[in-house]
Design an enzyme around this catalytic site. Structure first.
Site, PDB file in Angstrom:
ATOM      1  N   HIS A 114       0.621  -1.350  -0.172  1.00 52.30           N
ATOM      2  CA  HIS A 114       0.165  -0.038   0.152  1.00 52.30           C
ATOM      3  C   HIS A 114       0.979   1.287  -0.148  1.00 52.30           C
ATOM      4  O   HIS A 114       0.353   2.394   0.040  1.00 52.30           O
ATOM      5  CB  HIS A 114      -0.886   0.113   1.134  1.00 52.30           C
ATOM      6  CG  HIS A 114      -0.321   0.378   2.533  1.00 52.30           C
ATOM      7  ND1 HIS A 114       0.671  -0.450   3.050  1.00 52.30           N
ATOM      8  CD2 HIS A 114      -0.198   1.335   3.365  1.00 52.30           C
ATOM      9  CE1 HIS A 114       0.940  -0.117   4.243  1.00 52.30           C
ATOM     10  NE2 HIS A 114       0.677   1.080   4.415  1.00 52.30           N
TER      11      HIS A 114
HETATM   12  C1  UD1 Z   1      -2.478   4.978   6.151  1.00 48.43           C
HETATM   13  C2  UD1 Z   1      -1.096   5.418   6.729  1.00 48.43           C
HETATM   14  C3  UD1 Z   1      -0.012   4.282   6.838  1.00 48.43           C
HETATM   15  C4  UD1 Z   1      -0.747   2.844   7.226  1.00 48.43           C
HETATM   16  C5  UD1 Z   1      -1.791   2.697   6.286  1.00 48.43           C
HETATM   17  C6  UD1 Z   1      -2.691   1.609   6.621  1.00 48.43           C
HETATM   18  C7  UD1 Z   1      -0.673   7.842   7.046  1.00 48.43           C
HETATM   19  C8  UD1 Z   1       0.014   8.903   6.653  1.00 48.43           C
HETATM   20  N1  UD1 Z   1      -0.626   6.755   6.343  1.00 48.43           N
HETATM   21  O1  UD1 Z   1      -2.229   5.189   4.810  1.00 48.43           O
HETATM   22  O2  UD1 Z   1       0.861   4.696   7.703  1.00 48.43           O
HETATM   23  O3  UD1 Z   1       0.268   1.997   6.992  1.00 48.43           O
HETATM   24  O4  UD1 Z   1      -2.787   3.849   6.661  1.00 48.43           O
HETATM   25  O5  UD1 Z   1      -3.597   1.091   5.751  1.00 48.43           O
HETATM   26  O6  UD1 Z   1      -1.468   8.043   8.020  1.00 48.43           O
HETATM   27  N2  UD1 Z   1      -9.482   4.633   1.454  1.00 48.43           N
HETATM   28  C9  UD1 Z   1     -10.713   4.076   1.280  1.00 48.43           C
HETATM   29  N3  UD1 Z   1     -11.277   3.608   2.583  1.00 48.43           N
HETATM   30  C10 UD1 Z   1     -10.973   3.834   3.837  1.00 48.43           C
HETATM   31  C11 UD1 Z   1      -9.434   4.483   3.908  1.00 48.43           C
HETATM   32  C12 UD1 Z   1      -8.948   4.969   2.662  1.00 48.43           C
HETATM   33  O7  UD1 Z   1     -11.025   3.653   0.308  1.00 48.43           O
HETATM   34  O8  UD1 Z   1     -11.403   3.442   4.719  1.00 48.43           O
HETATM   35  C13 UD1 Z   1      -8.720   4.978   0.492  1.00 48.43           C
HETATM   36  C14 UD1 Z   1      -8.979   6.737  -0.219  1.00 48.43           C
HETATM   37  O9  UD1 Z   1      -8.831   6.510  -1.526  1.00 48.43           O
HETATM   38  C15 UD1 Z   1      -7.641   7.141   0.477  1.00 48.43           C
HETATM   39  C16 UD1 Z   1      -6.580   6.063   0.341  1.00 48.43           C
HETATM   40  O10 UD1 Z   1      -7.347   4.982   0.535  1.00 48.43           O
HETATM   41  O11 UD1 Z   1      -7.518   8.226  -0.113  1.00 48.43           O
HETATM   42  C17 UD1 Z   1      -5.562   6.295   1.337  1.00 48.43           C
HETATM   43  O12 UD1 Z   1      -6.013   6.347   2.493  1.00 48.43           O
HETATM   44  P1  UD1 Z   1      -5.181   7.302   3.602  1.00 48.43           P
HETATM   45  O13 UD1 Z   1      -5.752   7.040   4.972  1.00 48.43           O
HETATM   46  O14 UD1 Z   1      -4.902   8.704   3.105  1.00 48.43           O
HETATM   47  O15 UD1 Z   1      -3.744   6.623   3.624  1.00 48.43           O
HETATM   48  P2  UD1 Z   1      -3.092   5.036   3.758  1.00 48.43           P
HETATM   49  O16 UD1 Z   1      -2.513   4.688   2.296  1.00 48.43           O
HETATM   50  O17 UD1 Z   1      -4.202   4.108   3.945  1.00 48.43           O
END
Ligand code: UD1
Length: 392
Positions: free
Chosen positions: A224
């Site tokens: 990820h």
């Molecule tokens: C976040 C953490 C990372 C952790 C990871 C575990 C930060 C900087 N990063 O990264 O350290 O290892 O979580 O998963 O805090 N999305 C969904 N549904 C959700 C959440 C996210 O669809 O419930 C999608 C969205 O398009 C979003 C993308 O995933 O923009 C990324 O989510 P985000 O929370 O920004 O960062 P992660 O890559 O999940």
């Protein structure tokens, strides 16, 4: 004593669960006089049922007392919105301590707010350093640790990092790894889950027929990090290796993160992934399901920090698809099972071939013993009572 704990994203939930349990046990064992008033705040950085609610249910975490519903966005948007909303909560509730875990955006945002409101701040999983400033988590870790009053570390390397940064010795508390409390408490339940069922219930686009449940070996993948999944070339080469090489040796089980899924489709790689025999794609899965898959895997290919630690304790050979790690204690050179392979295929291939000759070799670093949450709560209580004694 009033404690406000904060969670925001998936890797936080398994870290808060034992801490909440330790508070409940303390309150049951002690009378009203020394009861701890506890509030759980969920910032809502992760909000999908499979990324959040499922973990609350599986780990028996009580519903959050306060939900900020921040959602997705750029880093500045997430951190900024969290700070604005969390400030209101802190002003209204005035906790004695804010407790944050890990290194996600919620951790950093709430730490800044707590200190600006003159609240004591405790950081669980402190002192981890990748020294890679391209990682948003490294920035979150540095900011949080710089502001924290109590810094709970998972191992002596982390404690040493903090000493080198000038953190006073009295603030550093080596307590062990709280995530391993959760692993130990849930291992037995996970062991009982049937592999076949995990695959059929969670299969994405019904790819379960790709999995022969009689197979002895399978590889487990999670991916990820932006450095692996945001660049078409990098992701494309990884997909070629997984589909054309690993899948020839054994099935791959791959629970896909929403970000990775989106990028595979955007970069035109989806068709190849779903068209590969032996590639078993799953939706994001629950805690016990992941633990069970890890326990039975021939090897892990991952860019997750938490899984590196879980592989270490379970003994699953782990190829870490990164150039650095904030968790060196899990590496082979420190007695662990993980090898840093980056994202260059030659290097991954070479280590993969070596790993196929290896056996499962569990290793338990000091104080990764299932009792970390107890130690953390004891330190918080001790520090609070000594603050009271010394305040005028
Ligand atoms: C976040 C953490 C990372 C952790 C990871 C575990 C930060 C900087 N990063 O990264 O350290 O290892 O979580 O998963 O805090 N999305 C969904 N549904 C959700 C959440 C996210 O669809 O419930 C999608 C969205 O398009 C979003 C993308 O995933 O923009 C990324 O989510 P985000 O929370 O920004 O960062 P992660 O890559 O999940």
């Amino acid at each position: 004593m009033k404690i406000m704990s904060v969670v925001g994203a998936r890797p936080n939930f398994m870290k808060i669960s034992p801490f909440v349990n330790a508070i409940m046990k303390h309150n049951q064992a002690n009378g009203n006089d020394s009861a701890i008033e506890h509030y759980l705040v969920h910032t809502g950085q992760h909000y999908d049922v499979s990324m959040s609610e499922a973990f609350f249910n599986a780990l028996n975490i009580p519903n959050p007392d306060i939900s900020l519903e921040i959602g997705s966005g750029s880093h500045a948007e997430q951190v900024g919105r969290t700070m604005i909303e969390f400030e209101k909560v802190v002003k209204a509730n005035k906790p004695d301590w804010v407790v944050v875990v890990g290194d996600v955006n919620a951790t950093c945002a709430c730490s800044i707010v707590a200190k600006k409101e003159h609240i004591n701040l405790a950081h669980i999983e402190s002192g981890l350093r990748s020294r890679d400033m391209n990682m948003p988590e490294e920035i979150n870790r540095l900011v949080t640790d710089r502001l924290s009053d109590l810094l709970f570390t998972t191992d002596e390397i982390a404690s040493m990092n903090l000493r080198m940064e000038g953190v006073p010795e009295v603030r550093i508390k080596f307590v062990g790894n709280i995530m391993i409390d959760t692993l130990m408490a849930n291992k037995e339940k996970a062991q009982k889950l049937a592999l076949k069922q995990i695959v059929s219930i969670n299969a994405l686009e019904d790819r379960s027929h790709n999995f022969n449940s009689n197979t002895k070996d399978y590889a487990l993948i999670t991916l990820h990090r932006p450095s692996n999944v945001d660049l078409p070339d990098v992701l494309g080469h990884l997909i070629d290796f997984f589909c054309d090489e690993v899948c020839n040796d054994m099935p791959i089980i791959w629970p896909i993160h929403p970000r990775t899924c989106k990028n595979l489709k955007t970069f035109g790689l989806w068709k190849k992934v779903v068209g590969t025999v032996n590639m078993v794609l799953l939706n994001p899965i629950g805690y016990h399901e992941m633990l069970r898959l890890n326990m039975g895997a021939r090897l892990m290919l991952t860019d997750s920090g938490g899984l590196q630690e879980e592989c270490c304790v379970l003994g699953t050979p782990c190829l870490t698809l990164r150039w650095n790690t904030e968790r060196p204690v899990t590496l082979k050179e420190h007695g662990g099972v993980s090898v840093l392979v980056g994202n260059v295929i030659d290097r991954i291939r070479q280590t993969y071939n070596q790993t196929l000759q290896e056996k499962c070799r569990p290793m338990q670093p000091a104080l990764w013993d299932g009792r970390t949450a107890e130690r953390i709560l004891r330190e918080l209580i001790l520090t609070s009572s000594s603050c009271k004694r010394t305040s005028p």
